[in-house]
Design an enzyme around this catalytic site. Structure first.
Site, mmCIF file in Angstrom:
data_model
loop_
_atom_site.group_PDB
_atom_site.id
_atom_site.type_symbol
_atom_site.label_atom_id
_atom_site.label_comp_id
_atom_site.label_asym_id
_atom_site.label_seq_id
_atom_site.Cartn_x
_atom_site.Cartn_y
_atom_site.Cartn_z
ATOM 1 N N ASP A 119 5.387 -116.339 10.190
ATOM 2 C CA ASP A 119 6.488 -115.555 10.761
ATOM 3 C C ASP A 119 7.690 -116.476 10.988
ATOM 4 O OD1 ASP A 119 5.134 -113.131 10.935
ATOM 5 O OD2 ASP A 119 4.562 -113.404 13.026
ATOM 6 N N ARG A 136 8.765 -112.440 3.057
ATOM 7 C CA ARG A 136 9.001 -111.187 3.799
ATOM 8 C C ARG A 136 10.463 -111.233 4.227
ATOM 9 N NH1 ARG A 136 6.409 -111.276 9.251
ATOM 10 N NH2 ARG A 136 4.454 -110.745 8.234
ATOM 11 N N LYS A 173 15.524 -108.135 8.984
ATOM 12 C CA LYS A 173 16.861 -108.366 9.548
ATOM 13 C C LYS A 173 16.856 -109.587 10.459
ATOM 14 C CE LYS A 173 18.598 -103.615 9.546
ATOM 15 N NZ LYS A 173 18.854 -102.413 10.381
ATOM 16 N N GLY A 174 15.785 -109.769 11.216
ATOM 17 C CA GLY A 174 15.736 -110.840 12.219
ATOM 18 C C GLY A 174 15.816 -110.211 13.592
HETATM 19 P P1 FDA Z 1 16.691 -101.027 12.722
HETATM 20 O O1 FDA Z 1 16.603 -101.948 13.878
HETATM 21 O O2 FDA Z 1 18.006 -100.430 12.399
HETATM 22 O O3 FDA Z 1 15.612 -99.906 12.899
HETATM 23 C C1 FDA Z 1 15.656 -98.705 12.148
HETATM 24 C C2 FDA Z 1 14.953 -97.639 12.961
HETATM 25 O O4 FDA Z 1 13.564 -97.965 13.110
HETATM 26 C C3 FDA Z 1 15.465 -97.546 14.400
HETATM 27 O O5 FDA Z 1 16.568 -96.684 14.484
HETATM 28 C C4 FDA Z 1 14.269 -97.039 15.149
HETATM 29 O O6 FDA Z 1 14.145 -95.646 14.953
HETATM 30 C C5 FDA Z 1 13.119 -97.688 14.427
HETATM 31 N N1 FDA Z 1 12.678 -98.937 15.047
HETATM 32 C C6 FDA Z 1 12.909 -100.197 14.613
HETATM 33 N N2 FDA Z 1 12.272 -101.114 15.381
HETATM 34 C C7 FDA Z 1 11.604 -100.393 16.339
HETATM 35 C C8 FDA Z 1 10.749 -100.737 17.420
HETATM 36 N N3 FDA Z 1 10.427 -102.022 17.691
HETATM 37 N N4 FDA Z 1 10.238 -99.724 18.177
HETATM 38 C C9 FDA Z 1 10.517 -98.428 17.912
HETATM 39 N N5 FDA Z 1 11.327 -98.050 16.892
HETATM 40 C C10 FDA Z 1 11.861 -99.010 16.114
HETATM 41 N N6 FDA Z 1 11.721 -110.419 12.746
HETATM 42 C C11 FDA Z 1 11.807 -111.767 12.818
HETATM 43 O O7 FDA Z 1 12.801 -112.284 13.314
HETATM 44 N N7 FDA Z 1 10.798 -112.557 12.341
HETATM 45 C C12 FDA Z 1 9.684 -112.035 11.764
HETATM 46 O O8 FDA Z 1 8.799 -112.779 11.333
HETATM 47 C C13 FDA Z 1 9.589 -110.617 11.676
HETATM 48 N N8 FDA Z 1 8.496 -110.029 11.116
HETATM 49 C C14 FDA Z 1 8.508 -108.670 10.899
HETATM 50 C C15 FDA Z 1 7.457 -108.063 10.197
HETATM 51 C C16 FDA Z 1 7.507 -106.725 9.888
HETATM 52 C C17 FDA Z 1 6.385 -106.104 9.108
HETATM 53 C C18 FDA Z 1 8.621 -105.927 10.297
HETATM 54 C C19 FDA Z 1 8.720 -104.484 9.924
HETATM 55 C C20 FDA Z 1 9.634 -106.509 11.026
HETATM 56 C C21 FDA Z 1 9.582 -107.863 11.354
HETATM 57 N N9 FDA Z 1 10.590 -108.462 12.082
HETATM 58 C C22 FDA Z 1 10.640 -109.823 12.171
HETATM 59 C C23 FDA Z 1 11.545 -107.614 12.854
HETATM 60 C C24 FDA Z 1 12.809 -107.337 12.072
HETATM 61 O O9 FDA Z 1 13.561 -108.516 11.957
HETATM 62 C C25 FDA Z 1 13.681 -106.266 12.788
HETATM 63 O O10 FDA Z 1 14.029 -106.731 14.045
HETATM 64 C C26 FDA Z 1 12.997 -104.927 12.946
HETATM 65 O O11 FDA Z 1 12.282 -104.577 11.811
HETATM 66 C C27 FDA Z 1 14.069 -103.833 13.215
HETATM 67 O O12 FDA Z 1 14.981 -103.786 12.137
HETATM 68 P P2 FDA Z 1 14.990 -102.630 11.030
HETATM 69 O O13 FDA Z 1 15.329 -103.254 9.712
HETATM 70 O O14 FDA Z 1 13.714 -101.896 11.060
HETATM 71 O O15 FDA Z 1 16.247 -101.742 11.369
#
Ligand code: FDA
Length: 302
Positions: free
Chosen positions: A125, A176, A179-180
Site C-alpha cells: 500500500d 494499483r 487518487k490518494g
Molecule cells: P471519490 O472520493 O470521489 O469517491 C467516489 C464515491 O465513492 C463517493 O462519492 C462516495 O459515494 C463513495 N466513496 C468513496 N470512498 C468512500 C468511503 N470510504 N466510504 C463510503 N463511500 C465512499 N489510498 C492511498 O492513499 N493508498 C492506498 O494504498 C490506497 N489503497 C486503496 C485500495 C483500494 C482497493 C481502493 C478502492 C482505494 C484505495 N485508496 C488508497 C483510497 C483512494 O486513494 C481514495 O481515497 C478512495 O478510493 C476514494 O476515492 P475515489 O476514487 O473512490 O473517488
C-alpha cells in the site's frame, strides 16, 4: 459540504466506540482472521476476488511489527488452506518502516517468500508522502533482487506520480492506481477534484503505455467511465478494477455482471477502532462519505 465533513470528523472522538463500530462495520470484515475468511469466501462466491489487509500502521515498537508480520503469515496460510481467490496488501509503517527500516525489509522479505511459495501476490500500500521515496526504493530493490510477485500503489493526487511511472517503467511494475487518501500540501499534491481526475487518467494512460498491469482503484463514476472506455487497451496490458469493502456495492455487482474483474479490499484486525477513527479524522471527506452513506441506510429513499 466541506463544513459538514469537518464537523463529522471533529465529532468522532466523542462518539461512543459502539457507534463508531456500527459506522465502520460495512467497511471492515471484523476483528479476526475468521471474519476475513468468511467475507472473502462470500466475495469469491459472488465472482469477486479480494485483497486482505491486516489492520495496523505506524507502529512504535519492533515487537508490534513482528506481530503484524506474523498475522500476515497466518492470513497467507488461510488463503492457501481455504483455496481463496485473494492476495494481501501490506503497509510498510506497520512493518516498522519508521522504527527500523532494516527490520521492515527483513519482515517484508519473509512475507514475500511465504507468499511466493503459495503463489499469492503481495501489494505494498502507499501511505502518506513521508513514505513515498522509501516505499519506491524498497520496491525497486526487491524487484532487482528477483522478487516478482510484488506490486505497488501510486497516487494520482501527487504531482510526482507521472514522473514516478516513467522512472519505474524499466521494471514494468504491477500498479494499483488510486487518487490518494492522505491530505497533502498543495506544494506536492493537486487539490481540486477535477485536476486529480485528469491526473488519474494521465497516469492510467502512462501505465498502459509502459505495458504495466494496472489495478484501477476508484468508486468515482466519471473515472470508471474513463477506464471502461479504455478496456481494449487495458485488456492487452492486464487490468482489474478494485473497490473498498462496503463502498458502492451495487455498482460493483454490475461491473462483475458486465464481465469486469473486480477485487475488493478487505481490512480486518483487532485495531479496527483505531483504524476507523484515524482514517475518518485524517480525511474529513471520507468522514463525510461515510456519514452520508449512513444517512442513506437509515433513511431509505433519501
Ligand atoms: P471519490 O472520493 O470521489 O469517491 C467516489 C464515491 O465513492 C463517493 O462519492 C462516495 O459515494 C463513495 N466513496 C468513496 N470512498 C468512500 C468511503 N470510504 N466510504 C463510503 N463511500 C465512499 N489510498 C492511498 O492513499 N493508498 C492506498 O494504498 C490506497 N489503497 C486503496 C485500495 C483500494 C482497493 C481502493 C478502492 C482505494 C484505495 N485508496 C488508497 C483510497 C483512494 O486513494 C481514495 O481515497 C478512495 O478510493 C476514494 O476515492 P475515489 O476514487 O473512490 O473517488
Amino acid at each position: 459540504m466541506r463544513l459538514f465533513d469537518h464537523a463529522v470528523a471533529r465529532a468522532l472522538p466523542v462518539v461512543p466506540r459502539s457507534i463508531v463500530g456500527r459506522v465502520a462495520a460495512p467497511y471492515i470484515a471484523g476483528a479476526t482472521l475468521e471474519d476475513a475468511r468468511r467475507v472473502v469466501s462470500e466475495l469469491n462466491a459472488n465472482g469477486m476476488s479480494a485483497t486482505v489487509d491486516v489492520l495496523g500502521e505506524e507502529i512504535t515498537h519492533p515487537e508490534s511489527a513482528e506481530t503484524i508480520a506474523a498475522a500476515y503469515h497466518e492470513a497467507l496460510a488461510a488463503i492457501s488452506t481455504d483455496g481463496l481467490d485473494a492476495n494481501v496488501s501490506v503497509k510498510l509503517t506497520a512493518l516498522g518502516l519508521h522504527v527500523d527500516p532494516e527490520l521492515c525489509r527483513a519482515l517484508l522479505t519473509e512475507v514475500l517468500r511465504d507468499a511466493s511459495a503459495r503463489k499469492i501476490f503481495v501489494r505494498i500500500d502507499m501511505e502518506d508522502s513521508s513514505t513515498t521515496d522509501a516505499t519506491l526504493e524498497l520496491y525497486r530493490s526487491l524487484r532487482e533482487d528477483g522478487q516478482d510477485g510484488v506490486g505497488i500503489v501510486l497516487q494520482a493526487a501527487l504531482r510526482r506520480t507521472l514522473g514516478d511511472i516513467e522512472a519505474l517503467s524499466d521494471l514494468r511494475p504491477s500498479v494499483r492506481l488510486c487518487k490518494g487518501i492522505y491530505v497533502e500540501p498543495s506544494a506536492i499534491a493537486f487539490q481540486e477534484r477535477e485536476v486529480i481526475r485528469k491526473s488519474f487518467v494521465a497516469c492510467l494512460d502512462a501505465l498502459v503505455d509502459a505495458g504495466c498491469r494496472v489495478a484501477v482503484a476508484t468508486h468515482d463514476e466519471w473515472l470508471l467511465g474513463q477506464t471502461l472506455d479504455r478496456i481494449p487497451r487495458l485488456e492487452a496490458a492486464g487490468y482489474e478494477l478494485q473497490m473498498l469493502l462496503g463502498v458502492r456495492v451495487q455498482r460493483g455487482r454490475e461491473l462483475v455482471a458486465a464481465g469486469h474483474p473486480l477485487r475488493i479490499y478487505v481490512p480486518y484486525g483487532q485495531q479496527w477502532y483505531e483504524y476507523s477513527l484515524r482514517r475518518l479524522q485524517e480525511n474529513p471527506g471520507v468522514a463525510g462519505h461515510v456519514a452520508k452513506d449512513m444517512l442513506g441506510r437509515l433513511v431509505p429513499g433519501r
